[in-house]
Design an enzyme around this catalytic site. Structure first.
Site, PDB file in Angstrom:
ATOM      1  N   SER A  43       0.718  -1.290  -0.193  1.00  0.00           N
ATOM      2  CA  SER A  43      -0.139   0.070   0.096  1.00  0.00           C
ATOM      3  C   SER A  43       0.871   1.234   0.069  1.00  0.00           C
ATOM      4  O   SER A  43       0.390   2.175  -0.356  1.00  0.00           O
ATOM      5  CB  SER A  43      -0.885   0.049   1.288  1.00  0.00           C
ATOM      6  OG  SER A  43      -0.092   0.232   2.497  1.00  0.00           O
ATOM      7  N   LYS A 104       0.596   5.124   6.571  1.00  0.00           N
ATOM      8  CA  LYS A 104       0.388   5.847   5.523  1.00  0.00           C
ATOM      9  C   LYS A 104       1.331   7.341   5.519  1.00  0.00           C
ATOM     10  O   LYS A 104       1.734   7.518   6.417  1.00  0.00           O
ATOM     11  CB  LYS A 104      -1.119   6.050   5.769  1.00  0.00           C
ATOM     12  CG  LYS A 104      -2.310   5.052   5.903  1.00  0.00           C
ATOM     13  CD  LYS A 104      -2.212   4.021   4.503  1.00  0.00           C
ATOM     14  CE  LYS A 104      -2.784   2.859   4.750  1.00  0.00           C
ATOM     15  NZ  LYS A 104      -2.647   1.859   3.735  1.00  0.00           N
TER      16      LYS A 104
END
Length: 280
Positions: A43, A104
């Site tokens: 990701s 993230k």
């Protein structure tokens, strides 16, 4: 005999005490200073790959319930010595619902309005700078692409016949100048259009660099996403550097394989974003 027994008991007591002190020190460092972190997915490609091990510092943003080594602390609001991240920082956070660790990039700060149209990011009504870069060739190995990866469509072979991922790269530059590479797989993904959403006070908007393969603030909690902007208190620390990386071939009972599995070019990679001095 009695004296020897007392001496033995004293030795055992000292050993137990020393072990307890060492455990407290390790947990204290792990919770307050720095901890290792393992990348289990794609990701955050292209900068982070499945199999990377990172050092995450705990102190840059202050401390909260998310700083604890184990996610058992009550979720009490508030932060000691809190300092907001900068746009572009890569952060580790505790998922606000599942309490699982995520990693993230910070895209939006409190008060920002975030929007995506056709995969293009818009912050406070202004499209950010996007530059199409040459395709990035990444070797395929046992860890790459990762489990449940969306990158399989980019499998190819290089001139020597080895399997590689040929990835489409777009370089983004955020307000303030943080600049970094992202993967844009093209149109047709559900995360290509989003918002506009205003980031509430004491919240952050987070996204993965693999823009079409990241469960982040754009994705509902029911789909393993973050379900919108994330409370600042959920941030556990800042990703600093890759300590080492493995290709997935290491076998625990074969020490030689621990070394042959190393991706030697990954160690020491700085995870702080570069800055464009000309950006506004």
């Amino acid at each position: 005999m009695a004296k020897k027994k007392k001496a033995d008991e004293g030795s055992w007591g000292k050993l137990v005490r020393d072990i307890v002190v060492i455990l407290i020190l390790v947990l204290g460092i792990h919770s307050c200073v720095a901890k290792p972190f393992y990348i289990p997915s794609d990701s955050m490609m292209p900068i982070l790959r499945n199999g990377d091990r990172l050092i995450v510092s705990k102190y840059p943003y202050g401390w909260s319930y998310a700083s604890a080594s184990f996610h058992l602390a009550p979720k009490k609001p508030g932060r000691w010595f809190g300092k907001l991240p900068e746009r572009g920082d890569i952060v580790v956070l505790e998922h606000p619902v599942s309490r699982v660790d995520y990693i993230k990039r910070v895209i939006g700060l409190p008060g920002d309005t975030i929007e995506l149209r056709g995969g293009a990011l818009i912050i406070n009504g202004k499209p950010i700078k996007r530059e199409v870069e040459p395709m990035l060739s990444v070797p395929v190995d046992a860890n790459m692409p990762g489990p449940d990866s969306s990158l399989g469509r980019f499998l190819s072979r290089d001139a020597s016949g080895k399997e590689v991922l040929e990835l489409p790269i777009v370089r983004e530059t955020l307000p303030g100048g943080a600049t970094f590479d992202t993967i844009d797989m093209g149109p047709g993904y559900m995360t290509d259009d989003y918002g506009p959403v205003k980031v509430p006070a004491d919240h952050l908007f987070l996204m993965g660099d693999n823009r079409d393969g990241s469960a982040d603030s754009r994705v509902a909690v029911s789909q393993k996403g973050l379900g919108g902007p994330v409370p600042f208190d959920a941030i556990a620390g800042r990703a600093e550097i890759i300590s080492f990386s493995t290709n997935g071939t290491a076998i625990w009972y074969n020490p030689l394989s621990w070394f042959t599995a190393l991706r030697s070019d990954r160690a020491g990679t700085n995870l702080r974003p570069a800055h464009d001095p000309n950006a506004k």
